[in-house]
Write a protein that holds these residues in place. Structure first.
Motif, PDB file in Angstrom:
ATOM      1  N   PRO A 113       0.828  -1.361  -0.167  1.00 31.92           N
ATOM      2  CA  PRO A 113      -0.069  -0.199   0.057  1.00 31.92           C
ATOM      3  C   PRO A 113       0.887   1.287   0.010  1.00 31.92           C
ATOM      4  O   PRO A 113       0.326   2.331  -0.565  1.00 31.92           O
ATOM      5  CB  PRO A 113      -0.731  -0.196   1.165  1.00 31.92           C
ATOM      6  CG  PRO A 113      -0.265  -1.150   2.200  1.00 31.92           C
ATOM      7  CD  PRO A 113       0.545  -1.941   1.204  1.00 31.92           C
ATOM      8  N   ASP A 114       2.062   1.356   0.526  1.00 33.78           N
ATOM      9  CA  ASP A 114       3.014   2.512   0.404  1.00 33.78           C
ATOM     10  C   ASP A 114       3.200   2.886  -1.056  1.00 33.78           C
ATOM     11  O   ASP A 114       3.214   4.187  -1.221  1.00 33.78           O
ATOM     12  CB  ASP A 114       4.066   2.076   1.172  1.00 33.78           C
ATOM     13  CG  ASP A 114       4.081   2.070   2.621  1.00 33.78           C
ATOM     14  OD1 ASP A 114       3.138   2.699   3.299  1.00 33.78           O
ATOM     15  OD2 ASP A 114       4.599   1.105   3.353  1.00 33.78           O
ATOM     16  N   VAL A 115       3.392   1.867  -1.644  1.00 31.48           N
ATOM     17  CA  VAL A 115       3.509   2.120  -3.289  1.00 31.48           C
ATOM     18  C   VAL A 115       2.275   2.642  -3.819  1.00 31.48           C
ATOM     19  O   VAL A 115       2.162   3.632  -4.942  1.00 31.48           O
ATOM     20  CB  VAL A 115       4.010   1.027  -4.032  1.00 31.48           C
ATOM     21  CG1 VAL A 115       4.229   1.265  -5.437  1.00 31.48           C
ATOM     22  CG2 VAL A 115       5.325   0.401  -3.325  1.00 31.48           C
ATOM     23  N   VAL A 116       1.108   2.248  -3.459  1.00 26.23           N
ATOM     24  CA  VAL A 116      -0.100   2.637  -3.937  1.00 26.23           C
ATOM     25  C   VAL A 116      -0.395   4.078  -3.465  1.00 26.23           C
ATOM     26  O   VAL A 116      -0.945   5.060  -4.484  1.00 26.23           O
ATOM     27  CB  VAL A 116      -1.351   1.711  -3.426  1.00 26.23           C
ATOM     28  CG1 VAL A 116      -2.628   2.484  -4.203  1.00 26.23           C
ATOM     29  CG2 VAL A 116      -1.288   0.489  -4.181  1.00 26.23           C
ATOM     30  N   LYS A 160      -0.730   7.766  -6.175  1.00 23.52           N
ATOM     31  CA  LYS A 160      -1.648   8.724  -5.911  1.00 23.52           C
ATOM     32  C   LYS A 160      -0.978  10.091  -5.827  1.00 23.52           C
ATOM     33  O   LYS A 160      -1.451  11.111  -6.194  1.00 23.52           O
ATOM     34  CB  LYS A 160      -2.700   8.338  -4.790  1.00 23.52           C
ATOM     35  CG  LYS A 160      -3.400   7.187  -4.998  1.00 23.52           C
ATOM     36  CD  LYS A 160      -4.431   6.970  -3.882  1.00 23.52           C
ATOM     37  CE  LYS A 160      -5.185   5.639  -3.960  1.00 23.52           C
ATOM     38  NZ  LYS A 160      -6.072   5.340  -2.915  1.00 23.52           N
ATOM     39  N   GLU A 161      -0.126  10.229  -5.063  1.00 23.65           N
ATOM     40  CA  GLU A 161       0.677  11.555  -5.139  1.00 23.65           C
ATOM     41  C   GLU A 161       1.471  11.851  -6.144  1.00 23.65           C
ATOM     42  O   GLU A 161       1.816  13.112  -6.061  1.00 23.65           O
ATOM     43  CB  GLU A 161       1.569  11.428  -3.608  1.00 23.65           C
ATOM     44  CG  GLU A 161       0.677  11.256  -2.392  1.00 23.65           C
ATOM     45  CD  GLU A 161       1.463  10.738  -1.118  1.00 23.65           C
ATOM     46  OE1 GLU A 161       2.763  10.638  -1.268  1.00 23.65           O
ATOM     47  OE2 GLU A 161       1.102  10.821   0.086  1.00 23.65           O
ATOM     48  N   LYS A 215       4.373   5.465 -11.920  1.00 26.10           N
ATOM     49  CA  LYS A 215       3.430   4.242 -11.714  1.00 26.10           C
ATOM     50  C   LYS A 215       4.050   3.176 -11.990  1.00 26.10           C
ATOM     51  O   LYS A 215       4.766   2.810 -12.921  1.00 26.10           O
ATOM     52  CB  LYS A 215       1.993   4.378 -12.341  1.00 26.10           C
ATOM     53  CG  LYS A 215       0.999   5.565 -12.050  1.00 26.10           C
ATOM     54  CD  LYS A 215      -0.034   5.366 -12.520  1.00 26.10           C
ATOM     55  CE  LYS A 215      -1.163   6.455 -12.080  1.00 26.10           C
ATOM     56  NZ  LYS A 215      -1.586   6.257 -10.563  1.00 26.10           N
ATOM     57  N   ILE A 216       3.886   1.910 -11.197  1.00 27.55           N
ATOM     58  CA  ILE A 216       4.342   0.804 -11.652  1.00 27.55           C
ATOM     59  C   ILE A 216       3.845   0.205 -12.699  1.00 27.55           C
ATOM     60  O   ILE A 216       2.585   0.301 -13.088  1.00 27.55           O
ATOM     61  CB  ILE A 216       4.110  -0.389 -10.386  1.00 27.55           C
ATOM     62  CG1 ILE A 216       4.620   0.136  -9.018  1.00 27.55           C
ATOM     63  CG2 ILE A 216       4.376  -1.618 -10.824  1.00 27.55           C
ATOM     64  CD1 ILE A 216       6.176   0.060  -9.013  1.00 27.55           C
TER      65      ILE A 216
END
Length: 362
Positions: A144-147, A151-152, A157-158
């Motif tokens: 979730p840290d990557v998600v 967003k920020e 994006k991956i």
């Protein structure tokens, strides 16, 4: 004085599947895990798988629901039970579910007594799980840290098609770490030789697993697991099961179907032979040569709104301990279960077979 917020609203928002079946789901995975544990280290992976399948099916058929296996042990003509399309449950009540199961993920691990094997399953409303064919999925799994970072930073994006260095740079920034501190889990397969070299060239650390990258995928969303990314191709069913847990935990999966002959660098002749064998069945699922390369994100792998997930350890793993057998039918098993409302339960269960010799310890 205002009452502080509690989990009451979360519990109220749980769907009927979660409310009715989540408490019972670990009984299904724990039954299968305990059955498999009796075969741990005995070298017979097929028999270990057989007893776990039989135990899981027996326990599922005691629960009041109407279920259809969407991801299971194979096609009807390949598997005697828990085959794709098999109906399970008592058939009583109003709960109708699609089911993904892997009664023993890591059969070799169990047979050889190696860490990482589990019993795992997920349920969702009809159409709530991707009906994956029995081919591979190339994937990347992050937490979730990557998600949140994406967003920020919408321009970062991956991307399944991006160079490894680009994806790992995003993960490193999202976790506020150097790339050299990132751990990437990948199956130890010849087909991954080039990707492993690419990962190492970035300075990231590689953790090779001989089998079973499902729980490492879930672990990307668990702080303190020491696993930050999972990459590489493996079974499509395992990718869907991973996505069910990751969706609840707030992480992300990107995946793409790939034929085993393609993934393993087979000859054109072998690839065409596999296409002739498997594409007609894939076409019945809406998968053609025109869209087989489409990227499937978490919501496409698990489009359901009311879904549940459970896994029980067979041998030691990232955060699930192996089954301990105490004699007389006593067993201790560690499990994780979770529902789409956001509830996650880590369970330490002891089954007392001989009540005169309780295995409980303080």
């Amino acid at each position: 004085m205002p009452h502080p917020k509690t989990v009451e609203n979360m519990i109220k928002c749980a769907g009927p599947i979660e409310c009715a079946l989540l408490p019972s789901l670990i009984h299904v995975t724990e039954t299968a895990a305990i059955a498999a544990s009796y075969q741990m280290g005995k070298g017979n992976k097929n028999y270990a798988d057989q007893v776990s399948v039989e135990a899981m099916r027996r326990m599922m058929n005691t629960l009041d629901f109407k279920g259809v296996i969407k991801i299971g042990e194979g096609e009807r003509d390949e598997a005697p039970m828990l085959f794709i399309g098999e109906e399970v449950g008592t058939g009583k009540g109003d709960i109708v579910v699609d089911i993904a199961v892997d009664p023993l993920e890591g059969t070799n691990l169990t047979a050889d007594g190696i860490p990482g094997s589990i019993s795992v399953m997920a349920m969702a409303e009809p159409g709530g799980l991707f009906h994956g064919p029995d081919v591979y999925m190339d994937k990347i799994v992050v937490g979730p840290d990557v998600v949140r970072y994406e967003k920020e930073h919408p321009d970062e994006k991956i991307d399944l098609d991006a160079p490894v260095i680009k994806n790992l740079e995003i993960v490193a920034k999202a976790l506020d770490r150097d790339i050299g501190e990132i751990v990437v889990v990948i199956l130890d397969r010849e087909r991954h030789t080039n990707k492993i070299e690419e990962i190492r060239a970035t300075g990231a650390r590689v953790s090779l697993v001989s089998d079973g990258d499902l729980m490492p995928g879930v672990s990307t969303a668990v702080r303190g697991s020491g696993i930050h990314v999972v990459m590489g191709s493996g079974g499509s069913g395992e990718a869907v099961l991973t996505a069910a847990a990751i969706k609840i935990l707030g992480g992300k999966v990107l995946a793409r179907l790939i034929l085993p002959t393609v993934a393993n660098g087979g000859s054109e002749e072998d690839i065409e032979a596999e296409k002739a064998e498997k594409m007609p069945r894939l076409a019945t699922m809406g998968i053609t040569e025109d869209n087989i390369n489409d990227v499937l994100d978490t919501d496409k792998l698990v489009p359901g709104k009311d879904f549940i997930f459970a896994a029980s350890g067979v041998t030691n793993g990232q955060f699930l301990n192996q089954v301990n057998l105490f004699g007389g039918g006593d067993a201790r098993v560690h499990s994780i279960s979770m529902g789409s409302s956001g509830v996650v339960k880590l369970t330490d269960s002891i089954y007392i077979g001989d009540k005169e010799q309780t295995p409980l310890r303080l």
